[in-house]
Design a protein around this motif. Sequence first.
Motif, PDB file in Angstrom:
ATOM      1  N   LYS A 145      12.243  -2.991 -14.470  1.00 54.43           N
ATOM      2  CA  LYS A 145      11.775  -2.247 -13.307  1.00 54.43           C
ATOM      3  C   LYS A 145      11.738  -3.356 -12.184  1.00 54.43           C
ATOM      4  CE  LYS A 145       7.512   0.547 -13.986  1.00 54.43           C
ATOM      5  NZ  LYS A 145       6.234   0.738 -14.049  1.00 54.43           N
ATOM      6  N   PHE A 160      15.557   1.317 -12.718  1.00 50.46           N
ATOM      7  CA  PHE A 160      15.761   0.251 -14.183  1.00 50.46           C
ATOM      8  C   PHE A 160      16.785  -0.663 -14.543  1.00 50.46           C
ATOM      9  CE2 PHE A 160      12.066   3.594 -14.743  1.00 50.46           C
ATOM     10  CZ  PHE A 160      10.675   2.912 -15.409  1.00 50.46           C
ATOM     11  N   ARG A 238      12.054   3.932 -20.376  1.00 48.84           N
ATOM     12  CA  ARG A 238      12.468   4.895 -18.921  1.00 48.84           C
ATOM     13  C   ARG A 238      10.502   5.137 -18.380  1.00 48.84           C
ATOM     14  NH1 ARG A 238      16.887   4.823 -15.819  1.00 48.84           N
ATOM     15  NH2 ARG A 238      16.035   5.476 -14.646  1.00 48.84           N
ATOM     16  N   GLU A 239       9.626   4.812 -18.885  1.00 43.86           N
ATOM     17  CA  GLU A 239       8.130   5.213 -19.108  1.00 43.86           C
ATOM     18  C   GLU A 239       8.033   6.377 -18.197  1.00 43.86           C
ATOM     19  OE1 GLU A 239       6.774   3.174 -14.883  1.00 43.86           O
ATOM     20  OE2 GLU A 239       4.944   3.136 -15.995  1.00 43.86           O
TER      21      GLU A 239
ATOM     22  N   ARG B  98       7.491  11.636  -9.561  1.00 37.61           N
ATOM     23  CA  ARG B  98       8.945  11.729 -10.482  1.00 37.61           C
ATOM     24  C   ARG B  98       9.379  12.405 -11.403  1.00 37.61           C
ATOM     25  NH1 ARG B  98       7.142   6.101 -13.248  1.00 37.61           N
ATOM     26  NH2 ARG B  98       7.242   4.293 -11.703  1.00 37.61           N
ATOM     27  N   ARG B 123      12.530   4.943  -8.954  1.00 37.12           N
ATOM     28  CA  ARG B 123      13.094   4.696  -9.888  1.00 37.12           C
ATOM     29  C   ARG B 123      13.389   5.320 -10.481  1.00 37.12           C
ATOM     30  NH1 ARG B 123       8.893   1.448 -11.279  1.00 37.12           N
ATOM     31  NH2 ARG B 123       8.518  -0.600  -9.501  1.00 37.12           N
TER      32      ARG B 123
END
Lengths: 365, 365
Positions: A145, A160, A238-239, B98, B123
């Motif tokens: 991150k 990322f 990638r969460e 997100r 991100r």
Amino acid sequence: MSNVSRLKLPHPGGTTDIWIGEGALKEARSAFGEWLADRRVFIVSTREIKSLHGGELTELTEKASEAIEFDVPDGETSKVLGTAAGLWQDMLRLGGKRDSRLVTLGGGSVCDLGGFVAGCFLRGIEYAHVPTTLLAQVDASIGGKTGVNLPEGKNSVGLFHHPKFVVADADLLETLPPEEIRQALFEVVKAAILGDSSLFELLEQEVDDLLAGNIRRLSEAARRAAKVKIDIVAEDLRENDRRRLLNLGHTLGHALETASGHGSLRHGDAVGHGILFALDLALERGLAPQSADRIRELVKRLQPSAIAGLDPKSVLAAMSRDKKARESGLVWVLPTGIGKARIVSDVPFEDVESHLAPFLSAPVE
Amino acid sequence: MSNVSRLKLPHPGGTTDIWIGEGALKEARSAFGEWLADRRVFIVSTREIKSLHGGELTELTEKASEAIEFDVPDGETSKVLGTAAGLWQDMLRLGGKRDSRLVTLGGGSVCDLGGFVAGCFLRGIEYAHVPTTLLAQVDASIGGKTGVNLPEGKNSVGLFHHPKFVVADADLLETLPPEEIRQALFEVVKAAILGDSSLFELLEQEVDDLLAGNIRRLSEAARRAAKVKIDIVAEDLRENDRRRLLNLGHTLGHALETASGHGSLRHGDAVGHGILFALDLALERGLAPQSADRIRELVKRLQPSAIAGLDPKSVLAAMSRDKKARESGLVWVLPTGIGKARIVSDVPFEDVESHLAPFLSAPVE
């Protein structure tokens, strides 16, 4: 036996090689030499950290054709687009190419900024982290991150981008102020709750030694906490899913930080309170009271700073603005025992609301 | 039979679904509806493009819970960090999360900027391209390259972030000025040389129809050129190896653009000259003279604009500063026939130097 753990984190672009423990810098030196041979390396650090650890860095990067050092301001103030833009411009002017390298030397802010700069320079160059704080060694340096802050939100711009290497040498922690160690231990406790009951027991036994800065014991705790994080991240790069476990204590924690105003409540303390609050929700969803007691006890031994006087309404508002919120709502991470937890997305907002007022008014004894 | 090709580009984060040809927008509508259902979508476009194609966009995004439109200036001027920063701030203020979506509607600059904004927002959020120029349909929208310019170099800040969808509808090209079609055809010729000899033959037969803006024939050429690019990109997603084939004509081309001063030589024309120069180097390395003649002839029918008066020294200097240069040196892409080419990294600098002066002084007849 070596006091250094060699860990690997596979990711879509390759593998991050991680050395963590006492003497990690020395063990990593030959791999670094190969990686840097005949290339330009850009080093992102702060003046203060280089005055403490500049010598180790010089040894690590001696094989590069050229080592170019950039000093950024200490802490979050440097984690902004302007700093990144300045670095990109300098790197271009100084001949940076796609196969140039970047190394960060510092704490979490330097990791986040340096990773972002590497990730967007010419669409991504390889980089390495040499974290110098306990928090960065167990958290920011692992998992790819990166990001900078906008006035509208922390870490709201980033990507990322996994480092090639992480070298987390416990010997660097000798110069760390005790308060930094205390803050970081909240994340170590979090890791233990999430995935390592024997680390949890170790913390129960050794928390005073750790708070006192015993390097040998900190090294052991850091190695295990890093392992928990790596295992979780490796399953969800990638969460999207499991990685959200790492947000244990953060759903409320971030909101407490925001609601208490910039910088007045530190991240570790906020996470500590966040873990305590998660226990309230978890107890109603099957967590055994004895486990909750052990967790509460351990968190309290780290003495999270007071949060009295926060307005529940402003905390709730900050929570719903959190960038980790999805359009579909908030997500909670709730312990289900010592060493395990689950992600829960159906906690009614009213439940949170009704627990929050008493939680915020009850002082941590 | 449908005039739309359905192509897929697998990448580390999933798959890009591509619709290309006449009627692509209509065919993509149901997939878009599912993707956008109950989510916020941010649309990055220009005022001019929306005045031409705003209606199609509204149909495509009608299932979103909210569609928020951002107008950016036309062309490269908007491809800067400041524009990106403004968009990120607005997106945060307007509740972007997100799992919010982003759609670009426009040419290559809008693709590059919008992809970068999506790639770094929290991100990385999912996004789609709706390219409105031939160049963007066959090139910028495919392959996940995103970026903005710094004063020190074009596309020097960016990342690889693949779109979820690309919808390249040839009907949108009806409003495109003929000069834009001519510029884009240099990239179509490049694709044919690299990987599709039958596309090359089609171009030889139809180049006048294409220059005249025949949508049916442009659609066919675009579908095949896009296929060549997809096949190359799929094998090398981060431009470490085979993807560098796509730089045919660009090693010199970029340098010509730089040396002739911002904006005075257009990209297509520059690539055309770059391909012609690559023939000189390729002929000495085994390219059959008949193949070189056919390639030269086709490029000349696109009438690349004059480059007389450029100083070889400044062109050479620009070449060695190119961001695609590695610390290990320049790379050339040289045709080995019609429909094939190879990457050559051992062309002596003196060779380039000795060919360049006569090349720059010989007018294209």
